[in-house]
Enzyme design. Structure first.
Site, PDB file in Angstrom:
ATOM      1  CG  HIS A  98      25.317  26.781   2.774  1.00  0.00           C
ATOM      2  ND1 HIS A  98      26.036  27.793   3.340  1.00  0.00           N
ATOM      3  CD2 HIS A  98      25.032  25.908   3.776  1.00  0.00           C
ATOM      4  CE1 HIS A  98      26.174  27.544   4.647  1.00  0.00           C
ATOM      5  NE2 HIS A  98      25.567  26.414   4.939  1.00  0.00           N
ATOM      6  CG  HIS A 139      21.133  25.536   6.647  1.00  0.00           C
ATOM      7  ND1 HIS A 139      21.394  26.393   7.690  1.00  0.00           N
ATOM      8  CD2 HIS A 139      22.352  25.086   6.235  1.00  0.00           C
ATOM      9  CE1 HIS A 139      22.693  26.469   7.895  1.00  0.00           C
ATOM     10  NE2 HIS A 139      23.308  25.672   7.035  1.00  0.00           N
ATOM     11  CD  GLU A 140      23.191  22.236   4.026  1.00  0.00           C
ATOM     12  OE1 GLU A 140      24.080  22.753   3.318  1.00  0.00           O
ATOM     13  OE2 GLU A 140      23.317  22.106   5.258  1.00  0.00           O
ATOM     14  CG  HIS A 189      26.806  32.633  -0.321  1.00  0.00           C
ATOM     15  ND1 HIS A 189      27.461  32.485   0.874  1.00  0.00           N
ATOM     16  CD2 HIS A 189      27.193  33.848  -0.797  1.00  0.00           C
ATOM     17  CE1 HIS A 189      28.204  33.556   1.117  1.00  0.00           C
ATOM     18  NE2 HIS A 189      28.054  34.394   0.116  1.00  0.00           N
TER      19      HIS A 189
HETATM   20 ZN   LIG Z   1      25.383  25.441   6.723  1.00  0.00          ZN
END
Ligand SMILES: [Zn+2]
Length: 725
Positions: A514, A510-511, A517
């Site tokens: 980010h 998940h991280e 991104h």
């Molecule tokens: Zn998050």
């Protein structure tokens, strides 16, 4: 998330971006220690010049505590001079001399802020906390001095009104519109009297949220459940009992056992405690926190915050605080967010009913005749889980060794999808010895940016997991991204392997979502870069990447036994996958209830006085069909840190909104070839490289060809049909 106006106005801006469900910074004990004298630090201050390191990575060999305060002071002063120069420029307002000039301003403040606020989360101490408290009102005032500057706004407004004649490209036009909107939302269109009121409300909001946060700290101490009889702790492991004994000892209660609560209604210890009376005691201590049953009463703060926010929204011309906040989100307005949540309620509640029936049966099978109460849920859910899935999470963990997960899992999957590689850089200084720096290389071998991996828990780090950055990507500033990931994995003792839980592996993916991104950002203007998108969009790329963990190719590459190297057996993997959907009804409902509660508070009519917080809460849940006794909201009002101590007011729904996008996107990609470079490139081009340079729904449609639906989310959570196990 979308940056604050202050960050927008600082060209080389701060991006303390995207978090997962992380609690707020832990301002622990008060400290009398004073920040070091600032005079001596003015001579040689590493923040006064751009860092000489690769991509302007912070030079932690040179940075000392004493440098922060003078750098903030000079940073704010110089930034204000730059803003004044823009505002009073005798030339006609032009995009270049106004909007671009603002993007370029605030270099020192941007540098010092990004390092300081990252340290305050990842490696804090009393001096940092003290300076942070001292800076908060100054930074707020600095932001107001920019956003309420009438000359500056007049220039922006002139440009905004001419925006169709200025021959701007898409990104430039978006930047102009976003900048204008930010000023208007800060009160730039108000008269002097109203502006003064906004300033006053902002100050009050800031101190009330601080009070709420301090209240949570006090409550941590006030709500400790002390147990004097070891017998009552039946069900806990010896090591857990020992840690409770130590917790009591550190509170001068030697010989007792201290159960310290975490800041959610649910408490993990409830899954293990056999003693029903003690379970009830722990649960009630948790769920009634801050309601006036102990010294710290958070009810008055909830009432004042709700009222002040409604007042502010009204002053700015909005029907409610929710309308104000959601205007700049992908959802657009509170009704759209409520609708998305309410659309989920029937499927979720029917799953909860099924889960509750299974738990009630487990209670009866245990020879008991009581009715399921919230303090029983997790204890008996564990029994259902053990029976149904017989999953030994310690056995699973042996296949999730830290380095394998990171290198053969996360890095590998991102390599398969995007063609990128990670190379460790030992020559770049770090702020703490456990932090590792990687240079990230693109598919063609060119360098993309730096990635700081800070995965381990320590006392100086706040809880949770999050991504942030030291530098955001920007073509204008010729800047490559310098990105961080933080987690709180418990590090094994020296020489022993560190194992991750299933959830920790998922969080690591998940991280990284980010992080990419931020890393793939390909925009001109720093305030539109990477994760500076709306809050209900920012969790989309991260949640999307989570699911690669379970891709067959990926899991077979990393999930290997730490000793034998043997791949995780299919049977065990099947159990992991089945167990993934376990308790999803409860998990989803407690979230949806909290998210709806947040929206109900922030859609009250201006002028509404909440007389009784607990009554308001009950009515709000009832009205939305989510008042289920056994499944209370994940946060009740008096300890709902996201919305009353942090910046998530009217925005807690955003995680689910993003997950709708993530599930829809993942399903679509899997139906169209799955983990391939081609798919990765398309996703990167339309989504990950765009930052906030384009409307988020447009980005999504450009990639996906249509808007998302909630179907894939229900499938992802195993909530499609309650009759199927
Ligand atoms: Zn998050």
């Amino acid at each position: 998330m979308r940056k604050t106006l202050l960050a927008v106005a600082i060209g080389a801006a701060v991006s303390l971006g995207a978090c997962s469900d992380a609690s707020k910074p832990s301002n622990t004990e008060n400290s009398s220690a004073k920040a070091e004298s600032s005079q001596e630090a003015t001579a040689m201050n590493p923040f006064f010049e751009a860092s000489p390191l690769l991509y302007q990575a912070p030079d932690f060999d040179a940075i000392e505590l004493k440098h922060f305060k003078p750098a903030f002071e000079r940073g704010m002063k110089e930034h204000m001079e730059e803003i004044e120069a823009i505002a009073t420029n005798s030339e006609e307002p032009m995009f270049e001399n106004t909007i671009v000039a603002m993007e370029k301003s605030g270099a020192i403040l941007g540098r010092v802020s990004s390092v300081f606020y990252n340290l305050s989360s990842s490696h804090s101490n009393d001096q940092i906390r003290e300076l942070q408290a001292e800076l908060a009102p100054k930074m707020a005032a600095h932001g107001d001095n920019i956003s309420l500057n009438p000359d500056l706004f007049a220039r922006i407004k002139t440009l905004y009104e001419q925006r169709d004649e200025l021959e701007l490209n898409g990104e430039e036009k978006r930047l102009l519109e976003e900048t204008y909107k930010d000023f208007v939302r800060s009160g730039a269109l108000l008269n002097e009297d109203e502006k003064a009121q906004i300033r006053e409300i902002n100050e009050q909001l800031s101190s009330l949220t601080n009070e709420f946060r301090d209240g949570l700290m006090s409550l941590t101490q006030e709500t400790v459940v002390f147990v004097d009889d070891k017998e009552k702790l039946a069900g806990l492991s010896d090591s857990r009992i020992e840690s409770l004994a130590n917790a009591a000892k550190s509170r001068d209660k030697e010989g007792q056992y201290a159960i310290v609560l975490t800041n959610t209604t649910r408490q993990s210890i409830l899954a293990e405690l056999e003693n029903r009376e003690l379970r009830q005691q722990v649960w009630e201590a948790s769920a009634n926190r801050g309601t006036g049953n102990t010294e710290t009463d958070q009810n008055p703060l909830v009432k004042q915050l709700v009222k002040l926010r409604a007042d502010k929204a009204q002053l700015l011309g909005y029907n409610s605080w929710g309308d104000y906040v959601l205007e700049t989100n992908m959802a657009g307005n509170p009704d759209a967010a409520k609708k998305m949540l309410r659309d989920l309620v029937p499927a979720v509640v029917s799953n909860v009913e099924r889960e509750a029936a299974e738990i009630q049966a487990a209670i009866e099978a245990d020879g008991k005749d009581f009715e399921l109460k919230p303090w029983d849920w997790f204890y008996y859910a564990e029994k259902v889980r053990a029976e149904k899935y017989s999953l030994d999470s310690d056995e699973v963990k042996k296949y999730f060794e830290f380095n394998r997960v990171l290198e053969d899992g996360v890095f590998y999957a991102m390599g398969e999808l995007f063609g990128i590689t990670f190379e460790e850089r030992n020559d770049i200084p770090v702020y703490q010895e456990d932090v590792k720096v990687y240079e990230v290389f693109d598919v063609d071998g060119s360098s993309l940016g730096l990635f700081y991996a800070d995965y381990f828990a320590r006392d100086s780090k706040r809880g949770g997991a999050w991504m942030s950055s030291f530098r955001t990507q920007s073509e204008l500033m010729n800047q490559k991204p310098v990105i961080l990931n933080n987690m709180n994995i418990t590090k094994a003792p020296e020489g022993e392997p560190t194992f991750l839980s299933f959830d920790e592996v998922s969080t690591m993916f998940h991280e990284m979502g980010h992080a990419l991104h931020g890393m793939f950002s390909d925009v001109t203007y720093p305030s539109l870069a990477g994760t500076s998108v709306s809050r209900d969009y920012v969790e989309f790329p991260s949640t999307f990447q989570e699911d690669w963990m379970l891709n067959e190719k990926v899991i077979n590459n990393f999930a290997k036994h730490y000793e034998t190297g043997e791949q995780i057996p299919q049977e065990l993997l099947d159990k992991v996958l089945a167990a993934r959907n376990f308790n999803q009804g409860f998990d989803t409902l407690e979230y949806v209830a909290a998210a709806l509660l947040d929206l109900e508070y922030h859609t009250v009519e201006p002028g509404t006085e909440i007389k009784d917080v607990q009554a308001f809460e009950k009515e709000a849940l009832e009205r939305n069909g989510v008042l289920v006794e056994a499944v209370p909201p994940r946060y009740r009002s008096t300890y709902f840190a996201h919305v009353f101590a942090g910046g998530y007011s009217a925005g807690y729904y955003a995680y689910m909104w993003s997950e709708v996008l993530a599930a829809d996107a993942f399903k679509h990609m899997n139906n169209n070839g799955g983990l391939t470079l081609e798919n990765g490139q398309a996703f990167r081009k339309e989504i990950l490289s765009q930052g906030n340079s384009k409307d988020p729904m447009q980005q999504y449609i450009d990639w996906r060809g249509q808007e998302p639906t909630v179907e894939a989310l229900l499938e992802r959570r195993g909530l499609t049909d309650p009759s199927i196990d």
